[in-house]
Design an enzyme around this catalytic site. Structure first.
Site, short mmCIF file in Angstrom:
data_model
loop_
_atom_site.label_atom_id
_atom_site.label_comp_id
_atom_site.label_asym_id
_atom_site.label_seq_id
_atom_site.Cartn_x
_atom_site.Cartn_y
_atom_site.Cartn_z
N TYR A 1 -16.24 22.49 66.29
CA TYR A 1 -16.05 22.05 64.86
C TYR A 1 -16.08 20.53 64.76
CZ TYR A 1 -14.11 23.22 59.99
OH TYR A 1 -13.89 23.49 58.76
N LYS B 1 -11.27 18.22 57.40
CA LYS B 1 -10.30 19.17 56.62
C LYS B 1 -8.81 18.62 56.95
CE LYS B 1 -12.93 22.87 55.82
NZ LYS B 1 -13.44 22.99 54.37
P1 NAD Z 1 -20.76 28.96 51.61
O1 NAD Z 1 -21.93 28.52 52.11
O2 NAD Z 1 -20.91 30.27 51.02
O3 NAD Z 1 -19.86 27.80 50.72
C1 NAD Z 1 -19.99 26.57 50.92
C2 NAD Z 1 -20.20 26.03 49.77
O4 NAD Z 1 -20.52 24.39 49.78
C3 NAD Z 1 -21.72 26.47 49.08
O5 NAD Z 1 -21.72 27.08 48.01
C4 NAD Z 1 -22.67 25.11 48.95
O6 NAD Z 1 -23.31 25.10 48.00
C5 NAD Z 1 -21.31 24.07 48.84
N1 NAD Z 1 -21.66 22.56 48.95
C6 NAD Z 1 -22.27 22.16 50.16
N2 NAD Z 1 -22.49 20.80 49.88
C7 NAD Z 1 -22.39 20.63 48.44
C8 NAD Z 1 -22.62 19.43 47.88
N3 NAD Z 1 -22.96 18.30 48.31
N4 NAD Z 1 -22.20 19.68 46.45
C9 NAD Z 1 -21.93 20.97 45.82
N5 NAD Z 1 -21.85 21.88 46.71
C10 NAD Z 1 -21.81 21.77 48.05
O7 NAD Z 1 -19.78 29.17 52.91
P2 NAD Z 1 -17.95 29.43 52.99
O8 NAD Z 1 -17.78 29.81 54.44
O9 NAD Z 1 -17.69 30.47 51.79
O10 NAD Z 1 -17.49 28.10 52.62
C11 NAD Z 1 -16.28 27.65 51.55
C12 NAD Z 1 -15.30 26.87 52.12
O11 NAD Z 1 -14.64 27.77 52.98
C13 NAD Z 1 -15.80 25.74 52.94
O12 NAD Z 1 -14.54 24.58 52.44
C14 NAD Z 1 -15.42 26.05 54.38
O13 NAD Z 1 -15.21 24.85 55.38
C15 NAD Z 1 -14.28 27.06 54.15
N6 NAD Z 1 -14.23 27.91 55.24
C16 NAD Z 1 -14.81 28.77 55.83
C17 NAD Z 1 -14.59 29.64 56.81
C18 NAD Z 1 -15.56 30.53 57.39
O14 NAD Z 1 -15.55 30.89 58.63
N7 NAD Z 1 -16.70 30.90 56.71
C19 NAD Z 1 -13.28 29.57 57.58
C20 NAD Z 1 -12.27 28.64 56.83
C21 NAD Z 1 -12.72 27.64 55.79
O1 0WE Z 2 -15.83 25.05 57.72
C1 0WE Z 2 -16.61 25.64 58.08
C2 0WE Z 2 -18.09 25.42 58.22
C3 0WE Z 2 -18.67 24.19 57.29
C4 0WE Z 2 -19.90 23.82 57.45
C5 0WE Z 2 -20.93 24.46 57.80
C6 0WE Z 2 -22.22 23.87 57.95
C7 0WE Z 2 -23.32 24.74 58.65
C8 0WE Z 2 -24.73 24.13 58.15
C9 0WE Z 2 -20.10 22.51 57.10
N1 0WE Z 2 -21.52 21.90 57.54
C10 0WE Z 2 -22.46 22.61 57.77
N2 0WE Z 2 -23.78 21.97 57.99
C11 0WE Z 2 -24.73 22.60 58.27
O2 0WE Z 2 -25.93 21.83 58.37
N3 0WE Z 2 -16.20 26.68 58.83
C12 0WE Z 2 -14.78 26.90 58.90
C13 0WE Z 2 -16.89 27.60 59.60
C14 0WE Z 2 -17.14 27.17 60.95
O3 0WE Z 2 -17.92 26.33 61.17
C15 0WE Z 2 -17.97 26.09 62.45
C16 0WE Z 2 -16.86 26.82 63.08
C17 0WE Z 2 -16.28 27.68 62.01
C18 0WE Z 2 -15.46 28.78 61.94
C19 0WE Z 2 -18.43 25.13 63.43
C20 0WE Z 2 -18.10 24.96 64.59
C21 0WE Z 2 -17.06 25.93 65.35
C22 0WE Z 2 -16.46 26.55 64.46
#
Ligand code: NAD
Ligand code: 0WE
Length: 259
Positions: free
Chosen positions: A157, A164
């Protein structure tokens, strides 16, 4: 009548019907909120328009959070439809992929660090600043999405954990600043969910498996569960809750597995 009846919500971060922001939009729509959406770029425009339509919304505006102009324009555009709004959802994160794997120190760069923090953390303050006037004095609520990597060192991460941590500190400073204006600011720290942001992350499936084995609920959480908690936190039912990080992770963060 739903518990968000009469509320207007702006949702930033829908990319697909797997997005956490989509789960939040669905829960808020179900509870009677009126919704508006932003999309990151032209590639996502059609998809977000379709999702907005499914939530009876036709307010869909571009917003790449790297651009001050686009952030300003969101609220100018919104002003054509609404003279105020009540809820801001920030569900955005990005770091260059090379930084999200392997050795943190080998892979961190000045530029990667800047991009991760700008898109994943600064964007919350920038949106709160630009939307401030339209949210003032009306029991508003801002909600962002965090992850356990903010408070624990975890494999891969890496720089996103730092971003974060900054995002969670932003929640506290924004809550302190906006509290006197009636606006609450909270985060949900969600467990791992298979979204576009999780696609291509190495070992994501085995991470989900080990979380499911260790968590008190013995499973992963869903975007519907995050959506329901988000709807609650942004509603007047949560009027006493601000500056809080709520874990929606099946209890995983409370369990120690080693030893
Ligand atoms: P997702 O890919 O559906 O959403 C990520 C969003 O970020 C997308 O809509 C993308 O368009 C937007 N984004 C990225 N760069 C951008 C930019 N420059 N301008 C505007 N928008 C931008 O994935 P998700 O998992 O729904 O992620 C949403 C949030 O949840 C993130 O903050 C992520 O860190 C957090 N989160 C995700 C998880 C997981 O496991 N999926 C767990 C905890 C927290
Ligand atoms: O916040 C996240 C991921 C956010 C994210 C995802 C990507 C994928 C594509 C940010 N940047 C990028 N850049 C890219 O090019 N999560 C909480 C999901 C996530 O991501 C991980 C996790 C978990 C959980 C990455 C490494 C280890 C665990």
């Amino acid at each position: 009548m739903g518990f968000l009846a009469g509320k207007k919500a702006l949702i930033v971060g829908v990319a697909s019907n797997r997005s956490i922001a989509y789960g939040i939009a669905q829960a808020m729509h179900r509870e009677g909120a009126e919704l508006a959406f932003t999309y990151q770029n032209e590639r996502l425009k059609g998809r977000v328009e379709k999702i907005a339509g499914s939530c009876d919304s036709d307010i869909v505006v571009p917003c790449n959070v790297e651009s001050d102009e686009e952030i300003e324009a969101v609220f100018e555009h919104l002003d054509d439809y609404w003279d105020h709004f009540d809820i801001l959802i920030h569900s955005v994160a990005f770091a260059p992929k090379e930084l999200l794997e392997g050795d943190f120190l080998d892979n961190v760069t000045r530029e990667g660090f800047r991009v991760a923090h700008e898109i994943s953390s600064y964007s919350l303050s920038a949106l709160a600043q630009a939307g401030r006037q339209m949210m003032q004095g009306r029991n508003g609520a801002i909600l962002t999405l965090s992850y356990l990597g903010a408070v624990r060192a975890m494999p891969n991460y890496n720089v996103m954990g730092l971003a974060k941590a900054s995002l969670e500190a932003s929640v506290r400073y924004l809550a302190y600043t906006l509290g006197p204006e009636g606006t609450r600011v909270n985060a949900i720290s969600a467990g791992p969910i298979k979204t576009l942001a999780a696609a291509g992350i190495s070992n994501f499936r085995s991470l989900q498996t080990s979380v499911a084995e260790a968590a008190p609920l013995r499973r992963n959480v869903t975007i519907e569960e995050v959506g329901n908690a988000a709807a609650f936190l942004c509603s007047d039912l949560a009027s006493g809750i601000t500056s809080e990080i709520t874990y929606v992770d099946g209890g995983y963060s409370t369990v120690a597995t080693a030893g």
